[in-house]
Motif scaffolding. Structure first.
Motif, PDB file in Angstrom:
ATOM      1  N   ASN A   1       0.829  -1.198   0.000  1.00 12.91           N
ATOM      2  CA  ASN A   1       0.000   0.000   0.000  1.00 12.91           C
ATOM      3  C   ASN A   1       0.870   1.258   0.000  1.00 12.91           C
ATOM      4  N   ASP A   2       0.261   2.417   0.087  1.00  9.78           N
ATOM      5  CA  ASP A   2       1.034   3.662   0.004  1.00  9.78           C
ATOM      6  C   ASP A   2       1.829   3.950   1.265  1.00  9.78           C
ATOM      7  N   ARG A   3       1.713   3.075   2.259  1.00 11.80           N
ATOM      8  CA  ARG A   3       2.535   3.176   3.474  1.00 11.80           C
ATOM      9  C   ARG A   3       3.649   2.136   3.463  1.00 11.80           C
ATOM     10  N   TYR A   4       3.883   1.548   2.286  1.00 10.87           N
ATOM     11  CA  TYR A   4       4.938   0.549   2.089  1.00 10.87           C
ATOM     12  C   TYR A   4       4.710  -0.685   2.961  1.00 10.87           C
ATOM     13  N   THR A   5       3.453  -1.047   3.126  1.00  8.07           N
ATOM     14  CA  THR A   5       3.067  -2.135   4.020  1.00  8.07           C
ATOM     15  C   THR A   5       2.230  -3.171   3.275  1.00  8.07           C
ATOM     16  N   ILE A   6       2.361  -4.432   3.666  1.00  4.13           N
ATOM     17  CA  ILE A   6       1.525  -5.502   3.123  1.00  4.13           C
ATOM     18  C   ILE A   6       0.102  -5.328   3.641  1.00  4.13           C
ATOM     19  N   GLU A   7      -0.845  -5.259   2.719  1.00  2.00           N
ATOM     20  CA  GLU A   7      -2.262  -5.100   3.059  1.00  2.00           C
ATOM     21  C   GLU A   7      -2.945  -6.453   2.896  1.00  2.00           C
ATOM     22  N   LEU A   8      -3.288  -7.108   3.995  1.00  2.00           N
ATOM     23  CA  LEU A   8      -3.821  -8.468   3.916  1.00  2.00           C
ATOM     24  C   LEU A   8      -5.172  -8.545   3.225  1.00  2.00           C
ATOM     25  N   LYS A   9      -5.963  -7.491   3.277  1.00  2.00           N
ATOM     26  CA  LYS A   9      -7.259  -7.538   2.582  1.00  2.00           C
ATOM     27  C   LYS A   9      -7.061  -7.658   1.068  1.00  2.00           C
ATOM     28  N   ASP A  10      -5.946  -7.127   0.566  1.00  2.00           N
ATOM     29  CA  ASP A  10      -5.650  -7.275  -0.862  1.00  2.00           C
ATOM     30  C   ASP A  10      -5.335  -8.732  -1.200  1.00  2.00           C
ATOM     31  N   PHE A  11      -4.746  -9.441  -0.245  1.00  2.00           N
ATOM     32  CA  PHE A  11      -4.496 -10.873  -0.436  1.00  2.00           C
ATOM     33  C   PHE A  11      -5.809 -11.642  -0.421  1.00  2.00           C
ATOM     34  N   VAL A  12      -6.666 -11.320   0.529  1.00  2.00           N
ATOM     35  CA  VAL A  12      -7.956 -12.007   0.639  1.00  2.00           C
ATOM     36  C   VAL A  12      -8.746 -11.870  -0.669  1.00  2.00           C
ATOM     37  N   ASP A  13      -8.674 -10.686  -1.266  1.00  3.63           N
ATOM     38  CA  ASP A  13      -9.408 -10.443  -2.515  1.00  3.63           C
ATOM     39  C   ASP A  13      -8.899 -11.301  -3.672  1.00  3.63           C
ATOM     40  N   LYS A  14      -7.651 -11.753  -3.596  1.00  3.17           N
ATOM     41  CA  LYS A  14      -7.035 -12.516  -4.694  1.00  3.17           C
ATOM     42  C   LYS A  14      -7.107 -14.031  -4.497  1.00  3.17           C
ATOM     43  N   ILE A  15      -7.572 -14.473  -3.343  1.00  2.00           N
ATOM     44  CA  ILE A  15      -7.622 -15.910  -3.058  1.00  2.00           C
ATOM     45  C   ILE A  15      -8.673 -16.600  -3.922  1.00  2.00           C
ATOM     46  N   THR A  16      -8.260 -17.732  -4.512  1.00  2.00           N
ATOM     47  CA  THR A  16      -9.199 -18.590  -5.251  1.00  2.00           C
ATOM     48  C   THR A  16      -9.047 -20.014  -4.727  1.00  2.00           C
ATOM     49  N   GLU A  17      -9.837 -20.934  -5.272  1.00  2.00           N
ATOM     50  CA  GLU A  17      -9.732 -22.333  -4.858  1.00  2.00           C
ATOM     51  C   GLU A  17      -8.409 -22.951  -5.284  1.00  2.00           C
ATOM     52  N   LYS A  18      -7.705 -22.301  -6.215  1.00  2.00           N
ATOM     53  CA  LYS A  18      -6.406 -22.806  -6.664  1.00  2.00           C
ATOM     54  C   LYS A  18      -5.238 -22.263  -5.838  1.00  2.00           C
ATOM     55  N   THR A  19      -5.534 -21.308  -4.956  1.00  2.00           N
ATOM     56  CA  THR A  19      -4.454 -20.734  -4.141  1.00  2.00           C
ATOM     57  C   THR A  19      -3.919 -21.797  -3.193  1.00  2.00           C
ATOM     58  N   LYS A  20      -2.628 -22.076  -3.299  1.00  2.00           N
ATOM     59  CA  LYS A  20      -2.020 -23.162  -2.522  1.00  2.00           C
ATOM     60  C   LYS A  20      -1.045 -22.643  -1.463  1.00  2.00           C
TER      61      LYS A  20
END
Length: 370
Positions: free
Chosen positions: A138-157
């Motif tokens: 994000n713009d604070r140079y930090t990992i934003e976990l909600k952005d990860f949640v948005d990208k999760i699919t059934e193929k995410t391993k």
């Protein structure tokens, strides 16, 4: 030209590019000494307790390291409140991460990771045939976990989380960790790489062990390279449920840690080693804040870090500043490779080294301002 018989996935990977060595810099610029502040090594190590244990072990180099291999697992487990069967080892955290990828990933699996983070995650995932999805900070140079949640699919391993993050030194919002765990598909694992966590504030970090003990598919990775000053010893470890550890041990090589490094790591887990690490760890953290303050006075923008390095932006191109520092024998890491053309990552060295760095970069800024 493609070499014959090479795994096709290798052509999609990039070889690790190490920074210039101290010897290379001295030879190139005609210097008699160099300060290396580009690789996040602990300049106070190796600590005396580890050094003695490693020296005493040299005479046993012809024998596999059974005793200390088992002892270190037990000591690490004790520290985290579990039995040694919840712990396994590797040749530094990098080897641990590589073995995790080999244990989990198959061709076609999807992997999530941060764009501006430790580059090894991507390469060890791609070599296993996984599809890698990069998620910007994000713009604070930090990992934003909600952005990860948005990208999760059934193929995410597999999801790689570097916390604190390298190269920005930031930590995730621990209050959002539950949402990530709750969103995991059945076969997905989260790897939390806490290589720099000992330099952080405990109250800023999620309690990863809580999730592991609850049976969540979470893996904790740590190293003796940074806080414990044993980078050359190449000792890393993971903590996970015993079933995963069994498969990890099946995939990784036997006795995947060297006798000398193991002896040093065992010594560092004992009382005297813990005292030494804490003493110098506090000095490093104090100097980190001092460096931030001094760089801010010079017109830099420093970002709060929870590591043994400082991440800051300069009024000038970072590669130019880094090159000028090389000429006077100070090695730092410009962050253009992560897309941050005006940012530099500098290791917190000894207090004396830090003062030299600050004096030299101040001269460079004055020169560039002319």
């Amino acid at each position: 030209m493609e070499a014959k018989g090479i795994r096709k996935e290798a052509y999609d990977c990039y070889k690790y590019q190490a920074g210039k060595s101290m010897e290379d810099v001295m030879a190139e610029y005609g210097l008699s000494s160099v300060i290396k502040l580009g690789s996040n090594e602990n300049m106070y190590g190796p600590y005396s307790s580890a050094l003695k244990a490693m020296t005493d072990e040299i005479g046993m180099m012809n024998i596999y390291p059974e005793k200390n291999y088992i002892k270190l697992k037990e000591l690490v487990g004790e520290m985290w409140g579990v039995d040694g069967e919840w712990v396994s080892l590797g040749h530094g955290a990098g080897n641990v991460l590589d073995s995790i990828a080999k244990t989990v990933l198959e061709d076609g699996d999807e992997v999530l990771l941060s764009t501006q983070s430790y580059g090894l995650y991507s390469e060890i995932s791609k070599i296993m045939g996984a599809k890698v999805y990069d998620i910007p900070l994000n713009d604070r140079y930090t990992i934003e976990l909600k952005d990860f949640v948005d990208k999760i699919t059934e193929k995410t391993k597999l999801i790689w989380i570097c916390n604190p993050n390298n190269p920005t030194g930031s930590v995730i919002d621990k209050n959002t960790f539950d949402s990530l765990i709750d969103a995991l598909p059945q076969n997905c694992w989260v790897v939390v790489d806490e290589a720099y966590a000992d330099f952080s504030d405990a109250d800023k970090m999620p309690d990863v062990m809580k999730y592991i003990k609850e049976g969540k598919q979470v893996i904790l990775v740590r190293t003796f390279s940074k806080y414990y000053g044993l980078a050359g010893g190449r000792i890393g470890y993971l903590v996970a449920n015993p079933e995963f550890i069994n498969w990890y041990d099946t995939v990784s090589e036997p006795f995947n840690a060297n006798r000398i490094g193991l002896a040093g790591a065992v010594a560092l887990m004992e009382e005297e080693g813990q005292k030494e690490a804490k003493k110098y760890g506090e000095i490093i953290k104090a100097d980190r804040e001092m460096m931030n303050e001094e760089l801010e006075k010079m017109g830099c923008t420093c970002h709060k870090t929870y590591t043994n390095f400082v991440f800051f932006s300069t009024p000038y191109d970072a590669s130019v500043v880094a090159e000028e520092l090389l000429k006077v024998g100070v090695i730092v890491r410009p962050c253009g490779g992560w897309g941050y053309d005006k940012h530099i990552r500098v290791t917190v060295g000894t207090t004396e080294q830090n003062k030299i760095f600050l004096a030299e970069i101040k001269k460079i800024f004055e020169k560039l301002a002319e």
